[in-house]
Write an enzyme that holds these catalytic residues in place. Structure first.
Site, PDB file in Angstrom:
ATOM      1  N   LYS B  76       0.849  -1.189   0.000  1.00 25.36           N
ATOM      2  CA  LYS B  76       0.000   0.000   0.000  1.00 25.36           C
ATOM      3  C   LYS B  76       0.889   1.245   0.000  1.00 25.36           C
ATOM      4  O   LYS B  76       1.923   1.275   0.676  1.00 25.36           O
ATOM      5  CB  LYS B  76      -0.898  -0.024   1.249  1.00 25.36           C
ATOM      6  CG  LYS B  76      -1.946   1.066   1.311  1.00 25.36           C
ATOM      7  CD  LYS B  76      -2.856   0.894   2.532  1.00 25.36           C
ATOM      8  CE  LYS B  76      -3.956   1.941   2.581  1.00 25.36           C
ATOM      9  NZ  LYS B  76      -4.862   1.750   3.747  1.00 25.36           N
ATOM     10  N   SER B 151      -9.926   1.801   2.835  1.00 25.15           N
ATOM     11  CA  SER B 151      -9.010   2.569   2.017  1.00 25.15           C
ATOM     12  C   SER B 151      -7.974   1.724   1.279  1.00 25.15           C
ATOM     13  O   SER B 151      -7.374   2.219   0.328  1.00 25.15           O
ATOM     14  CB  SER B 151      -8.282   3.600   2.885  1.00 25.15           C
ATOM     15  OG  SER B 151      -7.394   2.949   3.785  1.00 25.15           O
ATOM     16  N   SER B 175     -10.235  -0.618   6.961  1.00 25.88           N
ATOM     17  CA  SER B 175      -9.595  -0.395   5.652  1.00 25.88           C
ATOM     18  C   SER B 175      -8.858  -1.596   5.068  1.00 25.88           C
ATOM     19  O   SER B 175      -8.452  -1.548   3.907  1.00 25.88           O
ATOM     20  CB  SER B 175      -8.631   0.785   5.727  1.00 25.88           C
ATOM     21  OG  SER B 175      -9.345   1.994   5.700  1.00 25.88           O
TER      22      SER B 175
END
Lengths: 95, 488
Positions: B76, B151, B175
């Site tokens: 990420k 997210s 997330s």
């Protein structure tokens, strides 16, 4: 709860975020909605409840007061928007 | 090669069925051909990945390979990577090339994993749809009209589309788990403090936690082995000893007590999603588990509590972005005040600004007790609900989300409706517990996830339950038809 536009302007100033005149109305409306949702908390009886800052109730650990970092000023300043002679440059603050 | 689990890739590399260069090339080619439809990567690190793969092949040949040597993964874009742009999905950090690696990145590098690139995400990890990214939305591989969740939407979409065998994510309020559910993969948010936060761009420091996203629970266990552990450079990292998270995978579920909170199966839950969750729970029962009804009476307070604490902590953390030391700076500031306000006004997107403003309000003089302190007190009540349940049961189970993935644009104009997406996941972060999402079937061809919640530091048991469920189900092996073509 209703929140006035001038209060949002004050908060934006505290947060150092410029919000355009064309957006302040909508921002105020959205934040009013969020704070309205959050207001449910006011009805909860929390007398004698200890506030929880850390989910494991951990406290800050201490370490020996010894230098462990190396000086990497060049590497850090290489990614700065404006530097000169090892200093970060900002607009003039004092006349 | 792209169909294999991390465990199978480790075995295949050691048996010389394929080289790390071949494997890395395979995933890079898939990213090149399929990611234009998904936008799951912000940066693809082709050159460094291939160089690292060649070095990994040498180590495999020498017999000096570490646990993950030669296995490609995606990170990420919230984890600082030395020399590789780390944007956090924000214009504010569009030009930010960190001078150091996050501890998590260092650990994966030391264990020999190959970084394919950095995945797309909601800006500063604030969002539940991945529509808040400066780099544009990510699309769901199962149906590109749908959001992938957020997210960690880029990580979830990349793994679901077989563009990477596994990825890292972060979870502040859901997330990792919510996008894992929406994309039909397995994701684990460990106990708060289990994985180092050093070099992970901070959103809400008392809630943020990094974790693995992969197809199988076994792969999540392998990745957690790499990630977990005390970091002296992160003062909130836990000194609790780690364990081999694969060791309990094969334990039978006989005697396991699974708590079902009545609040997670109420009116807010989509009926068809509820049926899939019920079917998964019946399978666990058939495997020897006992289902016990429990209650989390303060569940309705998790959204308001979270939306005080998370924005308050975010407003503090994001005050560091000042246009002076790194990141975006506005052009031609007339004075220091103009530099700060215009830099931050330009650099942050709408949702990030909203949360900073809400947090600033909640922390401001005269409101602190009514908002922040109050929320911290209710946070304790929410945690106590879980602790009472864990006196009766070993794990808690329910849906990860109220329903399957929604269409792009469906909720992007209504922040409060978007916040409701995380109604079943937020409490886990507030209480600091480990939580997982496990593929549990489909509703109208859209994946849904079963959420498993454990006691503090009981990740091995969650992984055991998920792994056992995956021995009698194949939802985690289903692949989106549109993504199974391309370079094989």
């Amino acid at each position: 709860m209703a929140i006035e536009q001038d209060e949002i302007e004050k908060i934006a100033e505290l947060a150092r975020i410029r919000i355009g005149d064309d957006q302040i109305g909508q921002v105020t409306q959205r934040i009013t909605e969020i704070l309205g949702m959050v207001d449910q908390l006011q009805a909860v009886d929390t007398s004698d409840v200890e506030p929880m800052a850390n989910p494991l109730d951990a406290t800050q650990r201490l370490r020996a007061d010894a230098v462990t970092e190396v000086n990497r000023r060049e590497a850090f300043q290489a990614i700065a928007p404006a530097v000169e002679n090892g200093l970060y440059l900002v607009p003039k603050v004092i006349d | 090669m792209h169909n294999k689990s991390v465990a199978q890739l480790i075995a295949g590399l050691r048996a010389k069925h394929f080289s790390s260069v071949e494997l890395t090339r395979c995933f890079l080619d898939r990213i090149g051909s399929l990611d234009p439809q998904l936008n799951s990567f912000i940066s693809v690190t082709e050159d460094t990945a291939l160089a690292a793969a060649a070095a990994a092949d040498q180590r495999l040949a020498d017999g000096t390979a570490a646990e993950l040597t030669g296995v490609p993964i995606a990170h990420k874009d919230i984890f600082c990577t030395q020399g590789i742009r780390t944007s956090c999905g924000s214009r504010m950090l569009d030009n930010f090339v960190p001078p150091y690696d996050a501890t998590l990145i260092k650990r994966f590098d030391e264990l020999g994993a190959i970084t394919l690139g950095k995945t797309n995400m909601d800006e500063f990890a604030m969002g539940s749809s991945n529509e808040n990214s400066y780099y544009g939305p990510v699309r769901n591989p199962w149906n590109t009209d749908l959001v992938p969740g957020g997210s960690s939407g880029g990580s979830a979409a990349a793994v679901a589309a077989l563009l990477a065998p596994a990825a890292t994510g972060t979870d502040t309020g859901g997330s990792i788990r919510q996008p894992a559910a929406f994309c039909g993969i397995t994701g684990l948010k460990p106990t708060y403090g289990r994985v180092s936060r050093l070099g992970m761009v901070a959103f809400a420091s008392s809630l943020d936690q990094a974790g693995p996203m992969a197809h199988t629970a076994e792969d999540c266990a392998l990745l957690l082995n790499a990630m977990a552990g005390h970091d002296p450079l992160d003062s909130t990292s836990s000194p609790e000893p780690t364990q081999d998270y694969t060791a309990q995978l094969d334990n039978k579920l006989d005697g396991l007590r699974i708590g079902l909170p009545s609040e997670y199966f109420g009116d807010g839950l989509d009926a068809a999603t509820g049926e899939r969750i019920d079917a998964a729970l019946q399978q666990l029962e058939a495997q020897g588990a006992t289902l016990v009804e429990v209650s989390l009476p303060n569940s309705q307070l998790t959204i308001p509590t979270y939306y005080v604490i998370a924005p308050a902590e975010a407003s503090t953390n994001l005050s560091r972005f000042d246009g002076v030391r790194y990141g975006h700076r506005c052009t031609d500031p007339v004075d220091l005040h103009d530099l700060y306000t215009r830099t931050r006004g330009e650099g942050f997107g709408d949702e990030v600004k909203r949360r900073i403003l809400v947090g600033t309000y909640a922390l401001s003089a005269g409101y602190y007790d009514a908002y922040y302190k109050k929320a911290q007190q209710v946070r304790r009540l929410i945690q106590q609900d879980f602790m009472r349940c864990f006196e009766q049961v070993d794990v808690i189970a329910g849906p990860t989300t109220p329903g399957p993935a929604f269409s792009l644009g469906a909720k992007s104009d209504d922040p409060v409706a978007m916040y409701l997406e995380d109604v079943y996941t937020l409490a886990v972060n507030l209480a600091g517990l480990p939580g997982m999402s496990v593929p549990a079937g489909f509703v109208d061809d859209k994946p849904v996830g079963l959420q498993l919640i454990g006691q503090h530091f009981d990740e091995a048991r969650l992984l055991n339950v998920a792994h056992q469920y995956q021995q009698v189900s194949d939802w985690h092996l289903r692949q989106p038809a549109a993504m199974t073509g391309g370079a094989a």
